[in-house]
Design a protein around this motif. Structure first.
Motif, mmCIF file in Angstrom:
data_model
loop_
_atom_site.group_PDB
_atom_site.id
_atom_site.type_symbol
_atom_site.label_atom_id
_atom_site.label_comp_id
_atom_site.label_asym_id
_atom_site.label_seq_id
_atom_site.Cartn_x
_atom_site.Cartn_y
_atom_site.Cartn_z
ATOM 1 N N GLU A 1 25.731 4.390 -4.750
ATOM 2 C CA GLU A 1 26.777 4.313 -3.587
ATOM 3 C C GLU A 1 26.173 5.101 -2.154
ATOM 4 O O GLU A 1 25.183 6.346 -2.327
ATOM 5 C CB GLU A 1 27.317 5.396 -3.255
ATOM 6 C CG GLU A 1 28.892 5.061 -4.580
ATOM 7 C CD GLU A 1 29.917 5.879 -5.113
ATOM 8 O OE1 GLU A 1 30.933 6.068 -4.700
ATOM 9 O OE2 GLU A 1 29.895 6.380 -5.633
ATOM 10 N N LYS B 1 37.617 -3.027 -1.398
ATOM 11 C CA LYS B 1 38.561 -2.445 -0.987
ATOM 12 C C LYS B 1 38.878 -3.277 0.728
ATOM 13 O O LYS B 1 39.889 -4.062 1.348
ATOM 14 C CB LYS B 1 37.865 -1.420 -0.314
ATOM 15 C CG LYS B 1 38.485 -0.657 -1.980
ATOM 16 C CD LYS B 1 37.908 0.831 -1.709
ATOM 17 C CE LYS B 1 38.621 1.936 -2.995
ATOM 18 N NZ LYS B 1 39.240 2.036 -3.230
ATOM 19 N N GLY C 1 36.102 -2.458 -9.220
ATOM 20 C CA GLY C 1 35.219 -2.508 -10.698
ATOM 21 C C GLY C 1 34.920 -3.580 -11.349
ATOM 22 O O GLY C 1 33.848 -3.163 -11.844
#
Ligand SMILES: Cc1ncc(COP(=O)(O)O)c(C=O)c1O
Length: 494
Positions: free
Chosen positions: A262, A324, A156
């Protein structure tokens, strides 16, 4: 109209309780006392303390009045264990993060070594070796022309950062009105105000309006729900991309800064796109001087079968967001990759980007990321995905013999199974049915059957799988067996 709207918002807040909450006073810190006094404690004490003091993310707390939380205590390889001793397959890599699998000693060693060498320094005016080494190492895997990295602590923040850089870049280039962002319906890009504004999930945003102005939504590439309208997926891809051009023209090209996408859209259930889509998006972005941002928070680091999904689909992004799995989830870290072009105006005179994060490029996170990339190289994780992904897909497609399975889609080690009421007509469930199916049954049934995964209805109801990149055909069969058992039972309950 206004009345209806406020009713909708109130619906989101939930039913008003007639009884006032028990007390404003803090509840006992009994777990802390047990820890302090060296007393034994177990699941019972953890449960009570979690219910008394933890605020879970994106989670309804009301069910915990009558049932226990799931408390995960250990992870090893592709398995997780909970505080009641159950073992489950980690079918989601934690949260699309633990790509190398749980419990790598060398990641722990890298963290410990770094803590003793340089435990902390920010990247504010002073650099440190691990950040420098990591930036070069990351770029060695990156799509062509990406040459610079801005570190963050997660996806984010990188979404926010890309938008802020885009805005300032255009101001420095004499195009101060180019500020808006176009993104796709149902896409998730994070929760802070800027990232949430770019997010395309209305229900997540309603409570936080007014958000950052100037974001626009265009259709995503949900082929399963569009195929009856087009002759080929290629044609659909071009149609969907052309909606971006339409939005740019509607807003005025001199007001649009960036388009976020994405490469495989998570929310809604693993929407891939035909190469025609990305090719056309590139053309449109070039034509109108709009920055093409690939949000690879989930698809980065091997999930698609290439190091980055941009490479798999021939996307040539101007900026690429990753997070991630950069550390396989073991440390918080994000990396925004950029073309040099967007950095150049910041190299002159007194210009700076007034933006940064205390813990971005934390030396320990960078050291762990470097060690994680060693694991990737040694264990050939990306090759493993590329080789086995077709077998994974075939194994999941066996589930088409269940009437509840409408579509199996995705790529690499990232698949969604869309659940339907009628395979032939593709009829979906009502909101109430979906609620009963997902939250009333599936999520706990999968877990009880030995699988941690996600049943989600931010779009149409889907079950999502994104296991560690270490698994292979034997584990695909195990997953299929669990899915078959639980989905068969779910169908009986409809
Ligand atoms: C595509 C995408 N972008 C951004 C984010 C936000 O990342 P974070 O939770 O690290 O801020 C996520 C999180 O799952 C994501 O999937």
């Amino acid at each position: 109209m206004a009345k209806q709207k406020s009713k909708g918002l109130l619906g989101l807040i939930g039913k008003k309780k007639s009884k006032k909450s028990e007390s404003d006073a803090r509840k006992d810190l009994r777990l802390f006392e047990a820890m302090r006094d060296g007393e034994a404690y177990g699941d019972k004490e953890l449960q009570r303390s979690a219910k008394d003091h933890l605020w879970m993310h994106f989670t309804r707390h009301s069910p915990y009045q009558t049932k226990d939380m799931t408390i995960i205590t250990r992870g090893e390889g592709h398995y997780l264990w909970d505080s009641k001793g159950n073992r489950v397959i980690d079918g989601l890599s934690g949260l699309f993060a633990v790509n190398a699998g749980h419990g790598h000693q060398e990641l722990a060693d890298a963290a410990a070594k770094q803590m003793m060498e340089l435990d902390y320094m920010p990247l504010w005016a002073y650099a440190h070796p691990r950040a420098i080494e990591l930036a070069e190492r990351l770029l060695s895997y990156a799509p062509k022309d990406l040459n610079r990295i801005f570190f963050t602590t997660g996806g984010g923040e990188a979404v926010e950062t890309a938008w802020k850089i885009a805005k300032q870049y255009y101001k420095l280039k004499g195009k101060p009105t180019k500020t808006k962002v176009i993104s796709r319906m149902t896409a998730y890009h994070g929760t802070s105000h800027g990232a949430l504004s770019i997010t395309g999930i209305a229900a997540m945003k309603a409570m936080f309006e007014p958000l950052v102005p100037a974001t626009i939504r265009v259709p995503n590439t949900n082929w399963y729900r569009s195929k009856h309208l087009f002759k080929t997926e290629e044609e659909f891809g071009i149609w969907a991309a052309n909606r971006i051009e339409e939005a740019i023209l509607m807003e005025g090209a001199d007001t649009v800064a960036a388009f976020y996408v994405e490469p495989i859209q998570n929310s809604g259930g693993c929407f891939t796109a035909h190469p025609s889509y990305f090719k056309r998006v590139r053309e449109i972005c070039d034509k109108y001087d709009v920055i093409f941002v690939a949000d690879e928070t989930i698809t980065g680091y091997g999930r698609s079968g290439e190091m980055f999904a941009s490479q798999r689909y021939g996307i040539e992004p101007d900026m690429m967001i990753t997070a991630k799995a950069i550390t396989s989830g073991t440390q918080p870290l994000g990396a925004l990759f950029l073309k040099e072009k967007y950095f150049e105006p910041f190299t002159e005179g007194t210009t700076i980007l007034p933006h940064g994060y205390t813990f971005a490029a934390h030396p320990v996170a960078c050291a762990v990321a470097l060690a994680n990339l060693d694991i990737y190289d040694r264990e050939k994780l990306v090759d493993n995905v590329r080789t086995n992904s077709p077998i994974f897909r075939k194994t999941l497609e066996k589930l088409y013999d269940l009437p509840i399975v409408g579509d199996v889609r995705g790529d690499g080690y990232f698949f969604a199974i869309e659940l339907v009421k009628n395979q032939e007509t593709r009829e979906t469930f009502t909101k109430e049915e979906s609620e009963k199916l997902l939250r009333g049954f599936l999520n706990s049934a999968f877990y009880e059957a030995g699988l941690y995964c996600r049943a989600d209805d931010r779009g149409d109801p889907v079950v999502q799988l994104a296991p560690p990149l270490t698994i292979g055909p034997k584990e695909f069969d195990e997953l299929e067996q669990i899915l078959r058992k639980v989905l068969t039972e779910a169908w009986k309950r409809i």
